[in-house]
Design an enzyme around this catalytic site. Sequence first.
Site, PDB file in Angstrom:
ATOM      1  N   GLY A 230      -8.133  16.381  60.282  1.00  0.00           N
ATOM      2  CA  GLY A 230      -8.233  17.698  60.905  1.00  0.00           C
ATOM      3  C   GLY A 230      -9.655  18.045  61.298  1.00  0.00           C
ATOM      4  N   PHE A 231     -10.617  17.760  60.398  1.00  0.00           N
ATOM      5  CA  PHE A 231     -12.038  18.005  60.664  1.00  0.00           C
ATOM      6  C   PHE A 231     -12.290  19.457  61.049  1.00  0.00           C
ATOM      7  CE2 PHE A 231     -10.956  13.634  62.055  1.00  0.00           C
ATOM      8  CZ  PHE A 231     -11.484  12.975  60.971  1.00  0.00           C
ATOM      9  N   GLY A 458      -6.172  13.373  53.947  1.00  0.00           N
ATOM     10  CA  GLY A 458      -6.686  12.013  54.052  1.00  0.00           C
ATOM     11  C   GLY A 458      -7.893  11.767  53.184  1.00  0.00           C
ATOM     12  N   GLN A 591     -15.709   9.343  51.886  1.00  0.00           N
ATOM     13  CA  GLN A 591     -16.027  10.606  52.553  1.00  0.00           C
ATOM     14  C   GLN A 591     -17.444  10.616  53.100  1.00  0.00           C
ATOM     15  OE1 GLN A 591     -14.010  13.679  53.119  1.00  0.00           O
ATOM     16  NE2 GLN A 591     -12.781  11.830  53.114  1.00  0.00           N
ATOM     17  N   GLY A 655     -18.815  19.987  46.913  1.00  0.00           N
ATOM     18  CA  GLY A 655     -18.051  19.412  48.011  1.00  0.00           C
ATOM     19  C   GLY A 655     -18.808  18.273  48.674  1.00  0.00           C
ATOM     20  N   GLY A 657     -17.173  16.509  51.594  1.00  0.00           N
ATOM     21  CA  GLY A 657     -16.504  16.125  52.828  1.00  0.00           C
ATOM     22  C   GLY A 657     -17.344  16.286  54.081  1.00  0.00           C
ATOM     23  N   GLU A 658     -18.372  17.148  54.031  1.00  0.00           N
ATOM     24  CA  GLU A 658     -19.099  17.470  55.256  1.00  0.00           C
ATOM     25  C   GLU A 658     -20.575  17.104  55.245  1.00  0.00           C
ATOM     26  OE1 GLU A 658     -17.217  21.360  57.025  1.00  0.00           O
ATOM     27  OE2 GLU A 658     -16.860  21.316  54.871  1.00  0.00           O
TER      28      GLU A 658
END
Length: 707
Positions: A230-231, A458, A591, A655, A657-658
């Site tokens: 999705g991002f 994912g 990730q 986090g 993921g980013e």
Amino acid sequence: MTGSVGAPAERREGLEKVGGTARYAAEFHFPGRAQAWPVPASVARGRVTGVDTAAALAVPGVHCVLTHENAPRLTEPDDPTLAVLQSARVPHRGWFVALVVAETLEAARAGAAAVRVTYDAEEHDAALTVSHPGVYVPEEANGGHPAVREQGDADEAFGSSAYRVDVAYRVPPLHNHPMEPHTSTARWEDGRLTVHTSSQGTGVVRAVLAGLFGLPKERIAVTAEHVGGGFGSKGTPRPDVVLAAMAARHTGRPVTVALPRRYLPAVVGHRAPTLHRLRLGADTEGRLTSLVHEVTTHTSRIKEFVEQAAVPARVMYAAPHSRTVHRVAALDVPSPSWMRAPGEAPGMYALESAMDELATGLGMDPIELRVRNEPGVEPDSGKPFSSRHLIECLREGSRRFGWDGRDPRPGTRRDGPLLLGTGVAAATYPVMVGPSTAAARALPDGTFLVRINATDIGTGARTVLAQVGADALGVPLERVRIEVGSTELPSAPLAGGSSGTASWGWAVHDACARLAVRLAEHAGPLPGQGLDVRADTKGVADAESDFARHAFGAHFAEVAVDTVTGEVRVRRLLGVYAAGRILNARTARSQFVGGMTMGLGMALTEGSTMDAAFGDFTESDLASYHVPVHADAAGIEAHWVDEEDSHLNPMGSKGIGEIGIVGTAAAIGNAVHHATGVRFRELPLTPDRVLTGLLDSPPPAWGRSPQ
């Protein structure tokens, strides 16, 4: 403790995915299911004056055509991008003006091609410039950040600084392009709505659908069993889920809407273009005296979204005088939205590039410049950092990368026609967490079931949450089962903002820890249904913190620039991160590497163009919008430093993921400057752009003396 947390456990759904048994939103084959295909507007602004559906209805298999004249009426949504087929108004090119429902996907597509729409077109404006007459300062940027922050007198301090950098950078529109396009399957039965959707958060989808269709939330069930990425673009409901529910209600049949990829840029959000101006002032020792970051971006006329690209400058470096400003122009363009690391990705590209320019002007190593400007507290809030190990990341990255052997002079290393260079940039991303609920059950057979409405997009959320639960219970990982991805489960926030595991894991930890206590107090065999415990972190996870909580990192890049073709190849890319306790070494590395690869694309291949004449993105699919492939992503390494932080959550995690995308583009851009001696300030660094720069400013390696 069982030691499950931190172990490189394999993703639990891996075999399902590679074996083809994992079901995505388009793969729920209900009896009588129909397929639907949308019709996008071909004008950039105006009104629909007529829709001729005769030819479409004549296509074999076409069931009906929904337009603004016959589609089910919706309650006015809070998000105007979801008011599809409700009026004749066309706010931008690509806005859906009809939906063809048919027996097969092929018939729906053929029917959509046969629909004839006429318009009353109006003058439009889709060109963003810094001097656009419609530019204004909003009240807030995305995420509730104040649009403007000022400390001291930045202009006066800049004017009196010993060293100054005053530069502009441009980041083009960027698109999320998940592997699985936005897709939803909806069906109505006995006044209840069931939806299978590709979303980062089913709870939000249910709440929005309840409002649109005037239903109690209890009569709507939404699942996202598997999501193909999705991002950010699936963080909130998109038109596919609304259209599927509308078509299913209208026809009385289950309906699937799978958006064609080329339609995504216009209807599911994009990273808005950002025009940056950076002014850095420093004293003779390289300490910042002034920092100004001004950003201009665009938004649509129907929904304000302001990319918060100047916010990272409020966190990174100590400067007694600073100003960060966001400006925006409302244009006749598709509505921008979240894309991986919104704000941080474009903002840190500009800031870290400007820091490299300052280091070059000072004749100082760029790592040492960053170390010299390390703040003692968060500059914006004045709060102490819960943990900040940026210097450790820079030092460890320097050691692993071999930075100390670097010749700082630009344009001095070459390999035949290739110019070689290295660059560095820092990274940051805020720690965010929201309240969640979770249920844990001990079963008579010695296994445990943990239930929470988390969404695995994912990232391996199922696996990591099982690890958290196993550790809290003190049992082997294989004895813990996880159920996620449905509004029928205990409520939890969406997967976004690198907050998923921190939020869900907190509730899972608490539920399992309480269950372990209850089991210790329980005598005799368990009842047949087992023992249940629930946890709710509301009021705790969302409590105001006395600390500024952020993850940090450092990126290092080595590039080769071809002086014949202008092609840039990244030979090595290294990221070192301080992101709290790493819960799963395998999924975390995945990730980090994924984010870095996306940053590589941002630097070299990914870029979109808003065609001002048509109000449309010219790069609308993966044939023209180039994401990195395996050949582009050689030699990517991700590492982390051990970081203990007791001010986060029970797991001590941040986090991840980013942060991998943040700073990567700047490290690559800085390496290209080191290789060539030419400073490029607009992304992506495509061969035509690089070759033009090389021809205009030949580097010393071509035989010229250094200037």
